[in-house]
Scaffold this active site. Structure first.
Site, PDB file in Angstrom:
ATOM      1  N   ASP A   1       0.852  -1.190   0.000  1.00 21.63           N
ATOM      2  CA  ASP A   1       0.000   0.000   0.000  1.00 21.63           C
ATOM      3  C   ASP A   1       0.891   1.245   0.000  1.00 21.63           C
ATOM      4  O   ASP A   1       1.894   1.311   0.713  1.00 21.63           O
ATOM      5  CB  ASP A   1      -0.905  -0.009   1.236  1.00 21.63           C
ATOM      6  CG  ASP A   1      -2.058   0.970   1.105  1.00 21.63           C
ATOM      7  OD1 ASP A   1      -3.214   0.514   1.085  1.00 21.63           O
ATOM      8  OD2 ASP A   1      -1.807   2.193   1.025  1.00 21.63           O
TER       9      ASP A   1
ATOM     10  N   ASN B   1     -12.851  -3.307   2.925  1.00 21.18           N
ATOM     11  CA  ASN B   1     -13.813  -2.208   3.052  1.00 21.18           C
ATOM     12  C   ASN B   1     -14.778  -2.303   1.878  1.00 21.18           C
ATOM     13  O   ASN B   1     -14.356  -2.280   0.722  1.00 21.18           O
ATOM     14  CB  ASN B   1     -13.089  -0.864   3.034  1.00 21.18           C
ATOM     15  CG  ASN B   1     -12.148  -0.709   4.225  1.00 21.18           C
ATOM     16  OD1 ASN B   1     -12.464  -1.149   5.328  1.00 21.18           O
ATOM     17  ND2 ASN B   1     -10.998  -0.103   3.998  1.00 21.18           N
TER      18      ASN B   1
ATOM     19  N   GLY C   1     -15.325   2.908   4.217  1.00 21.96           N
ATOM     20  CA  GLY C   1     -13.955   3.378   4.025  1.00 21.96           C
ATOM     21  C   GLY C   1     -13.350   3.009   2.685  1.00 21.96           C
ATOM     22  O   GLY C   1     -12.171   3.273   2.446  1.00 21.96           O
ATOM     23  N   GLN C   2     -14.150   2.383   1.804  1.00 22.46           N
ATOM     24  CA  GLN C   2     -13.590   2.034   0.490  1.00 22.46           C
ATOM     25  C   GLN C   2     -13.395   3.288  -0.357  1.00 22.46           C
ATOM     26  O   GLN C   2     -14.297   4.114  -0.490  1.00 22.46           O
ATOM     27  CB  GLN C   2     -14.519   1.048  -0.246  1.00 22.46           C
ATOM     28  CG  GLN C   2     -13.901   0.515  -1.538  1.00 22.46           C
ATOM     29  CD  GLN C   2     -14.754  -0.547  -2.221  1.00 22.46           C
ATOM     30  OE1 GLN C   2     -15.881  -0.838  -1.790  1.00 22.46           O
ATOM     31  NE2 GLN C   2     -14.224  -1.122  -3.280  1.00 22.46           N
TER      32      GLN C   2
ATOM     33  N   HIS D   1     -10.283  -5.298  -3.079  1.00 23.60           N
ATOM     34  CA  HIS D   1      -8.941  -5.543  -2.537  1.00 23.60           C
ATOM     35  C   HIS D   1      -9.027  -5.938  -1.076  1.00 23.60           C
ATOM     36  O   HIS D   1      -9.914  -5.495  -0.348  1.00 23.60           O
ATOM     37  CB  HIS D   1      -8.034  -4.316  -2.690  1.00 23.60           C
ATOM     38  CG  HIS D   1      -8.640  -3.046  -2.159  1.00 23.60           C
ATOM     39  ND1 HIS D   1      -9.574  -2.327  -2.867  1.00 23.60           N
ATOM     40  CD2 HIS D   1      -8.456  -2.388  -0.993  1.00 23.60           C
ATOM     41  CE1 HIS D   1      -9.931  -1.264  -2.162  1.00 23.60           C
ATOM     42  NE2 HIS D   1      -9.276  -1.288  -1.011  1.00 23.60           N
ATOM     43  N   LEU D   2      -8.095  -6.791  -0.673  1.00 23.95           N
ATOM     44  CA  LEU D   2      -7.946  -7.178   0.720  1.00 23.95           C
ATOM     45  C   LEU D   2      -6.727  -6.451   1.267  1.00 23.95           C
ATOM     46  O   LEU D   2      -5.675  -6.423   0.620  1.00 23.95           O
ATOM     47  CB  LEU D   2      -7.728  -8.690   0.852  1.00 23.95           C
ATOM     48  CG  LEU D   2      -8.921  -9.617   0.607  1.00 23.95           C
ATOM     49  CD1 LEU D   2      -9.318  -9.614  -0.863  1.00 23.95           C
ATOM     50  CD2 LEU D   2      -8.590 -11.027   1.060  1.00 23.95           C
ATOM     51  N   HIS D   3      -6.875  -5.858   2.432  1.00 33.85           N
ATOM     52  CA  HIS D   3      -5.737  -5.261   3.124  1.00 33.85           C
ATOM     53  C   HIS D   3      -5.139  -6.331   4.038  1.00 33.85           C
ATOM     54  O   HIS D   3      -5.844  -6.889   4.882  1.00 33.85           O
ATOM     55  CB  HIS D   3      -6.179  -4.106   4.017  1.00 33.85           C
ATOM     56  CG  HIS D   3      -6.785  -2.932   3.307  1.00 33.85           C
ATOM     57  ND1 HIS D   3      -6.075  -1.782   3.051  1.00 33.85           N
ATOM     58  CD2 HIS D   3      -8.036  -2.724   2.824  1.00 33.85           C
ATOM     59  CE1 HIS D   3      -6.866  -0.913   2.433  1.00 33.85           C
ATOM     60  NE2 HIS D   3      -8.066  -1.458   2.288  1.00 33.85           N
TER      61      HIS D   3
HETATM   62  P1  5GP Z   1      -9.698   1.334   0.544  1.00 33.68           P
HETATM   63  O1  5GP Z   1      -9.779   2.650   1.301  1.00 33.68           O
HETATM   64  O2  5GP Z   1     -10.421   1.455  -0.786  1.00 33.68           O
HETATM   65  O3  5GP Z   1     -10.119   0.140   1.323  1.00 33.68           O
HETATM   66  O4  5GP Z   1      -8.170   1.110   0.245  1.00 33.68           O
HETATM   67  C1  5GP Z   1      -7.518   1.650  -0.850  1.00 33.68           C
HETATM   68  C2  5GP Z   1      -6.056   1.595  -0.538  1.00 33.68           C
HETATM   69  O5  5GP Z   1      -5.335   1.797  -1.742  1.00 33.68           O
HETATM   70  C3  5GP Z   1      -5.595   2.688   0.435  1.00 33.68           C
HETATM   71  O6  5GP Z   1      -5.009   2.081   1.571  1.00 33.68           O
HETATM   72  C4  5GP Z   1      -4.603   3.497  -0.368  1.00 33.68           C
HETATM   73  O7  5GP Z   1      -3.506   3.939   0.394  1.00 33.68           O
HETATM   74  C5  5GP Z   1      -4.187   2.536  -1.459  1.00 33.68           C
HETATM   75  N1  5GP Z   1      -3.803   3.166  -2.697  1.00 33.68           N
HETATM   76  C6  5GP Z   1      -4.472   4.146  -3.363  1.00 33.68           C
HETATM   77  N2  5GP Z   1      -3.823   4.474  -4.491  1.00 33.68           N
HETATM   78  C7  5GP Z   1      -2.728   3.691  -4.541  1.00 33.68           C
HETATM   79  C8  5GP Z   1      -1.653   3.577  -5.487  1.00 33.68           C
HETATM   80  O8  5GP Z   1      -1.585   4.264  -6.505  1.00 33.68           O
HETATM   81  N3  5GP Z   1      -0.689   2.660  -5.201  1.00 33.68           N
HETATM   82  C9  5GP Z   1      -0.735   1.871  -4.096  1.00 33.68           C
HETATM   83  N4  5GP Z   1       0.272   1.003  -3.925  1.00 33.68           N
HETATM   84  N5  5GP Z   1      -1.726   1.950  -3.190  1.00 33.68           N
HETATM   85  C10 5GP Z   1      -2.709   2.848  -3.411  1.00 33.68           C
END
Ligand code: 5GP
Length: 115
Positions: free
Chosen positions: A31, A88, A94-95, A101-103
């Site tokens: 991330d 999320n 929070g998405q 995607h899985l964190h």
């Molecule tokens: P969400 O908030 O949708 O669950 O998570 C999206 C994640 O994608 C966030 O943790 C954010 O930091 C990450 N992210 C957004 N843009 C990029 C990118 O261009 N490259 C990478 N490696 N991560 C990203």
């Protein structure tokens, strides 16, 4: 409909990312804004918008994502200490990137409930 996300560009190598794992159907990379010492995103290459959009047809792919989590957690040395996996689903949860995607997060303690 919603257009393509930044993750599609990462899959095509048009945007750089620190990729740690790849199969025919799954990609994983660090991330860009890590919330833990280790914070890796595991995504299907197929652009499924969110978990709620996944269908029964995606059963095998969803399983592959969790298998990838396990393999990466092992590679990153997280099995002993524990790790957290988060999805999320939707803006209110929070998405921010609408490509499933899985964190995978580890390397620190995590509170429960998450808040
Ligand atoms: P969400 O908030 O949708 O669950 O998570 C999206 C994640 O994608 C966030 O943790 C954010 O930091 C990450 N992210 C957004 N843009 C990029 C990118 O261009 N490259 C990478 N490696 N991560 C990203």
């Amino acid at each position: 409909m919603g257009g393509e996300t930044i993750f599609a560009k990462i899959i095509r190598r048009e945007v750089p990312a620190k990729i740690v794992y790849e199969t025919d159907h799954v990609l994983a990379f660090h991330d860009v804004n890590p919330q833990a010492p280790i914070h890796i995103l595991i995504i299907p290459k197929e652009p499924i918008r969110d978990l709620a959009s996944a269908k029964a047809d995606h059963k095998e792919l969803l399983g592959e994502l969790l298998v990838a989590v396990n393999e990466i957690a092992r590679e990153q040395g997280l099995l002993q200490d524990g790790f957290r996996v988060v999805i999320n689903n939707g803006a209110r949860a929070g998405q921010t990137v609408f490509h499933l995607h899985l964190h995978l997060m580890g390397g620190r303690s995590f509170a429960w409930p998450p808040g």
